[in-house]
Design a protein around this motif. Structure first.
Motif, PDB file in Angstrom:
ATOM      1  N   THR A 101     -10.152   9.590   6.965  1.00  0.00           N
ATOM      2  CA  THR A 101      -9.105  10.332   7.647  1.00  0.00           C
ATOM      3  C   THR A 101      -8.186  10.992   6.627  1.00  0.00           C
ATOM      4  OG1 THR A 101      -7.292  10.230   9.262  1.00  0.00           O
ATOM      5  CG2 THR A 101      -7.568   8.319   7.814  1.00  0.00           C
ATOM      6  N   GLY A 102      -7.697  12.154   6.979  1.00  0.00           N
ATOM      7  CA  GLY A 102      -6.721  12.834   6.135  1.00  0.00           C
ATOM      8  C   GLY A 102      -5.307  12.650   6.641  1.00  0.00           C
ATOM      9  N   ASP A 103      -5.154  11.832   7.684  1.00  0.00           N
ATOM     10  CA  ASP A 103      -3.844  11.587   8.278  1.00  0.00           C
ATOM     11  C   ASP A 103      -3.509  10.115   8.070  1.00  0.00           C
ATOM     12  OD1 ASP A 103      -1.498  11.857   9.666  1.00  0.00           O
ATOM     13  OD2 ASP A 103      -2.393  12.988  11.307  1.00  0.00           O
ATOM     14  N   LEU A 104      -3.070   9.791   6.860  1.00  0.00           N
ATOM     15  CA  LEU A 104      -2.953   8.408   6.416  1.00  0.00           C
ATOM     16  C   LEU A 104      -1.582   8.153   5.818  1.00  0.00           C
ATOM     17  CD1 LEU A 104      -4.253   5.645   5.760  1.00  0.00           C
ATOM     18  CD2 LEU A 104      -5.244   6.700   3.714  1.00  0.00           C
ATOM     19  N   THR A 105      -0.941   7.069   6.225  1.00  0.00           N
ATOM     20  CA  THR A 105       0.349   6.668   5.689  1.00  0.00           C
ATOM     21  C   THR A 105       0.282   5.209   5.265  1.00  0.00           C
ATOM     22  OG1 THR A 105       1.550   8.189   7.140  1.00  0.00           O
ATOM     23  CG2 THR A 105       2.811   6.394   6.178  1.00  0.00           C
ATOM     24  N   ALA A 106       0.759   4.924   4.054  1.00  0.00           N
ATOM     25  CA  ALA A 106       0.869   3.548   3.565  1.00  0.00           C
ATOM     26  C   ALA A 106       2.315   3.096   3.675  1.00  0.00           C
ATOM     27  CB  ALA A 106       0.409   3.465   2.112  1.00  0.00           C
ATOM     28  N   VAL A 107       2.520   1.908   4.246  1.00  0.00           N
ATOM     29  CA  VAL A 107       3.846   1.287   4.298  1.00  0.00           C
ATOM     30  C   VAL A 107       3.782   0.049   3.407  1.00  0.00           C
ATOM     31  CG1 VAL A 107       5.601   0.243   5.753  1.00  0.00           C
ATOM     32  CG2 VAL A 107       4.257   2.170   6.621  1.00  0.00           C
ATOM     33  N   VAL A 108       4.603   0.050   2.363  1.00  0.00           N
ATOM     34  CA  VAL A 108       4.414  -0.863   1.241  1.00  0.00           C
ATOM     35  C   VAL A 108       5.567  -1.856   1.130  1.00  0.00           C
ATOM     36  CG1 VAL A 108       3.983  -0.977  -1.249  1.00  0.00           C
ATOM     37  CG2 VAL A 108       3.196   1.013   0.067  1.00  0.00           C
ATOM     38  N   THR A 109       5.234  -3.104   0.861  1.00  0.00           N
ATOM     39  CA  THR A 109       6.249  -4.122   0.657  1.00  0.00           C
ATOM     40  C   THR A 109       7.079  -3.828  -0.591  1.00  0.00           C
ATOM     41  OG1 THR A 109       6.640  -6.497   0.416  1.00  0.00           O
ATOM     42  CG2 THR A 109       4.701  -5.603  -0.672  1.00  0.00           C
ATOM     43  N   VAL A 110       8.349  -4.266  -0.579  1.00  0.00           N
ATOM     44  CA  VAL A 110       9.246  -4.010  -1.714  1.00  0.00           C
ATOM     45  C   VAL A 110       9.962  -5.303  -2.120  1.00  0.00           C
ATOM     46  CG1 VAL A 110       9.605  -1.541  -1.405  1.00  0.00           C
ATOM     47  CG2 VAL A 110      10.972  -3.134  -0.065  1.00  0.00           C
ATOM     48  N   ALA A 111       9.178  -6.372  -2.283  1.00  0.00           N
ATOM     49  CA  ALA A 111       9.753  -7.652  -2.682  1.00  0.00           C
ATOM     50  C   ALA A 111       9.281  -8.091  -4.070  1.00  0.00           C
ATOM     51  CB  ALA A 111       9.406  -8.735  -1.657  1.00  0.00           C
ATOM     52  N   ASP A 112       8.519  -7.243  -4.748  1.00  0.00           N
ATOM     53  CA  ASP A 112       7.990  -7.597  -6.068  1.00  0.00           C
ATOM     54  C   ASP A 112       9.141  -7.820  -7.058  1.00  0.00           C
ATOM     55  OD1 ASP A 112       6.352  -8.054  -8.205  1.00  0.00           O
ATOM     56  OD2 ASP A 112       5.679  -5.981  -8.422  1.00  0.00           O
ATOM     57  N   ASP A 113       9.028  -8.873  -7.842  1.00  0.00           N
ATOM     58  CA  ASP A 113      10.075  -9.158  -8.833  1.00  0.00           C
ATOM     59  C   ASP A 113       9.493  -9.522 -10.191  1.00  0.00           C
ATOM     60  OD1 ASP A 113       9.002 -11.605  -8.153  1.00  0.00           O
ATOM     61  OD2 ASP A 113      10.919 -12.625  -7.919  1.00  0.00           O
ATOM     62  N   GLY A 114       8.226  -9.197 -10.403  1.00  0.00           N
ATOM     63  CA  GLY A 114       7.595  -9.536 -11.672  1.00  0.00           C
ATOM     64  C   GLY A 114       7.219  -8.306 -12.477  1.00  0.00           C
ATOM     65  N   GLY A 115       6.892  -8.495 -13.743  1.00  0.00           N
ATOM     66  CA  GLY A 115       6.387  -7.443 -14.604  1.00  0.00           C
ATOM     67  C   GLY A 115       7.323  -6.263 -14.762  1.00  0.00           C
ATOM     68  N   SER A 116       6.735  -5.074 -14.907  1.00  0.00           N
ATOM     69  CA  SER A 116       7.508  -3.852 -15.086  1.00  0.00           C
ATOM     70  C   SER A 116       8.434  -3.607 -13.901  1.00  0.00           C
ATOM     71  CB  SER A 116       6.543  -2.664 -15.251  1.00  0.00           C
ATOM     72  OG  SER A 116       7.224  -1.426 -15.228  1.00  0.00           O
ATOM     73  N   SER A 117       7.941  -3.828 -12.694  1.00  0.00           N
ATOM     74  CA  SER A 117       8.764  -3.621 -11.497  1.00  0.00           C
ATOM     75  C   SER A 117       9.989  -4.517 -11.507  1.00  0.00           C
ATOM     76  CB  SER A 117       7.942  -3.895 -10.234  1.00  0.00           C
ATOM     77  OG  SER A 117       7.033  -2.864  -9.992  1.00  0.00           O
TER      78      SER A 117
ATOM     79  N   ALA B  65      -2.262  13.415  -3.600  1.00  0.00           N
ATOM     80  CA  ALA B  65      -2.611  12.203  -2.861  1.00  0.00           C
ATOM     81  C   ALA B  65      -3.096  12.534  -1.458  1.00  0.00           C
ATOM     82  CB  ALA B  65      -1.400  11.271  -2.792  1.00  0.00           C
ATOM     83  N   HIS B  66      -4.107  11.806  -1.009  1.00  0.00           N
ATOM     84  CA  HIS B  66      -4.698  12.006   0.312  1.00  0.00           C
ATOM     85  C   HIS B  66      -3.977  11.119   1.325  1.00  0.00           C
ATOM     86  CE1 HIS B  66      -8.534  14.144  -1.002  1.00  0.00           C
ATOM     87  NE2 HIS B  66      -7.901  13.858  -2.133  1.00  0.00           N
ATOM     88  N   GLY B  67      -2.676  11.296   1.436  1.00  0.00           N
ATOM     89  CA  GLY B  67      -1.892  10.483   2.338  1.00  0.00           C
ATOM     90  C   GLY B  67      -0.471  10.351   1.831  1.00  0.00           C
ATOM     91  N   ARG B  68       0.318   9.609   2.577  1.00  0.00           N
ATOM     92  CA  ARG B  68       1.738   9.455   2.282  1.00  0.00           C
ATOM     93  C   ARG B  68       2.050   7.992   2.002  1.00  0.00           C
ATOM     94  NH1 ARG B  68       6.757  11.014   6.394  1.00  0.00           N
ATOM     95  NH2 ARG B  68       8.194  11.740   4.782  1.00  0.00           N
ATOM     96  N   VAL B  69       3.009   7.733   1.110  1.00  0.00           N
ATOM     97  CA  VAL B  69       3.409   6.367   0.759  1.00  0.00           C
ATOM     98  C   VAL B  69       4.886   6.184   1.071  1.00  0.00           C
ATOM     99  CG1 VAL B  69       3.697   4.712  -1.124  1.00  0.00           C
ATOM    100  CG2 VAL B  69       1.642   6.127  -1.017  1.00  0.00           C
TER     101      VAL B  69
END
Length: 347
Positions: free
Chosen positions: A52-68, A147-151
């Motif tokens: 599909t070309g109509d794609l959205t990613a909804v991403v968690t934002v609780a990472d607290d390790g590494g570079s992030s 990108a083939h979608g939205r984040v």
């Protein structure tokens, strides 16, 4: 869910129609939203962008390790790492896409402060500071990458994941401790009883809520169960949207238990803990790798509590590693969308 529908209505009204240049026409390909984080979400996105070309990613934002984690601590920003991985997974297979995927995933190697920072993390944070808008900045990075979608982030505030863990201290195997931080939860040697977010009522990004409400299909998982999959169910407005959406909902199970976090979990145990965190959530399909399911009857029974059918398919890579094959996973999603979708034009 009682008391929350008005809030969802308010969120729907404030979302600009057609944000990100995406318009909707009846009879076109399905609109799909994928939720998760880390490598699991990346695997799902790499598969879904093929169908599909109509794609959205909804991403968690609780990472607290590494570079992030370092950028989050120093600048007070959302952790960009899982957002970067999602963008990389949406890059195309042409030279442009693969070049940019490698660039944003590149990590500096040095003896100084830049060591182990990912280029994409720095780019995303720089655009956040320049534009002052999380969604606009991520849309801009997506256009740069082709990108083939939205984040989208699931929330606009950095979140802390906390877990109640039995036996976190091996010398006190029967005691339950509170373990703080996604990186620590993911590596705990104890048995995770439950997880919650701090703050415990975080605001959802309106565009993420709107995407779920407007989807034809919502895909949850695969990924680290307690630290990447379940956190989406702990954002009240996002959970309301998942419960109320007219979209079909697919839960994609992991290929194997994760050492520490879900050590010893059966496929049906993953469903049980999901249900404890979101008892009102309904599902339509539970997708699992056929080689990872030892007892289909038990998994079917667990799935039926969500109102879901079970679909088994070969979705693992053939090299023996517990990783999804994008082509096989794409074929499984495509079959599910066709077999369990609505008759006629997409909504």
């Amino acid at each position: 869910m009682t008391g929350r529908t008005p809030r969802l209505s308010r969120l729907r009204r404030v979302v600009p129609e057609g944000r990100g240049g995406r318009t909707r026409r009846r009879g076109t390909q399905p609109k799909v939203v994928a939720l998760g984080g880390g490598r699991g979400l990346s695997a799902s996105l790499a598969a879904l962008r093929r169908i599909t070309g109509d794609l959205t990613a909804v991403v968690t934002v609780a990472d607290d390790g590494g570079s992030s984690g370092r950028l989050r601590d120093e600048l007070g920003v959302l952790p960009p790492g899982d957002l970067r991985k999602a963008l990389a997974a949406l890059c195309g297979d042409d030279d442009w896409g693969q070049t940019w995927a490698r660039v944003i995933q590149h990590r500096f190697q040095s003896k100084g402060d830049l060591h182990d920072h990912a280029v994409g993390n720095l780019l995303i944070v720089a655009l956040w500071e320049q534009l002052g808008d999380h969604v606009q900045a991520l849309d801009l990075v997506g256009r740069l990458l082709g990108a083939h979608g939205r984040v989208l982030p699931m929330s606009a505030v950095p979140l802390e994941l906390q877990a109640l863990v039995k036996g976190h201290d091996p010398e006190r195997p029967d005691e339950i401790d509170t373990v703080r931080g996604q990186a620590t939860v993911a590596l705990t040697t104890g048995e995770v009883q439950s997880v919650h977010l701090v703050p415990n009522d975080p605001p959802a990004v309106p565009e993420a809520v709107e995407a779920v409400l407007d989807a034809d299909w919502v895909v949850l998982g695969p990924g680290s169960w307690f630290s990447s999959v379940i956190p989406h169910l702990l954002v009240p407005e996002l959970l309301d949207a998942l419960v109320e959406t007219k979209a079909r909902r697919v839960l994609s199970l992991n290929l194997a238990p994760q050492p520490g976090e879900t050590e010893g979990f059966s496929p049906q145990r993953h469903l049980e803990v999901l249900g404890r965190h979101a008892p009102k959530l309904a599902l339509d399909v539970v997708l699992a790798d056929q080689a990872a399911v030892l007892d289909r009857a038990l998994l079917t029974e667990a799935a039926q509590r969500f109102g879901a059918a079970v679909e088994l398919a070969p979705v693992a890579r053939t090299d023996g590693t517990p990783r999804h094959d994008p082509e096989l996973l794409a074929a499984a999603y495509d079959r599910i969308f066709r077999m369990h979708g609505r008759i006629g034009p997409w909504r």
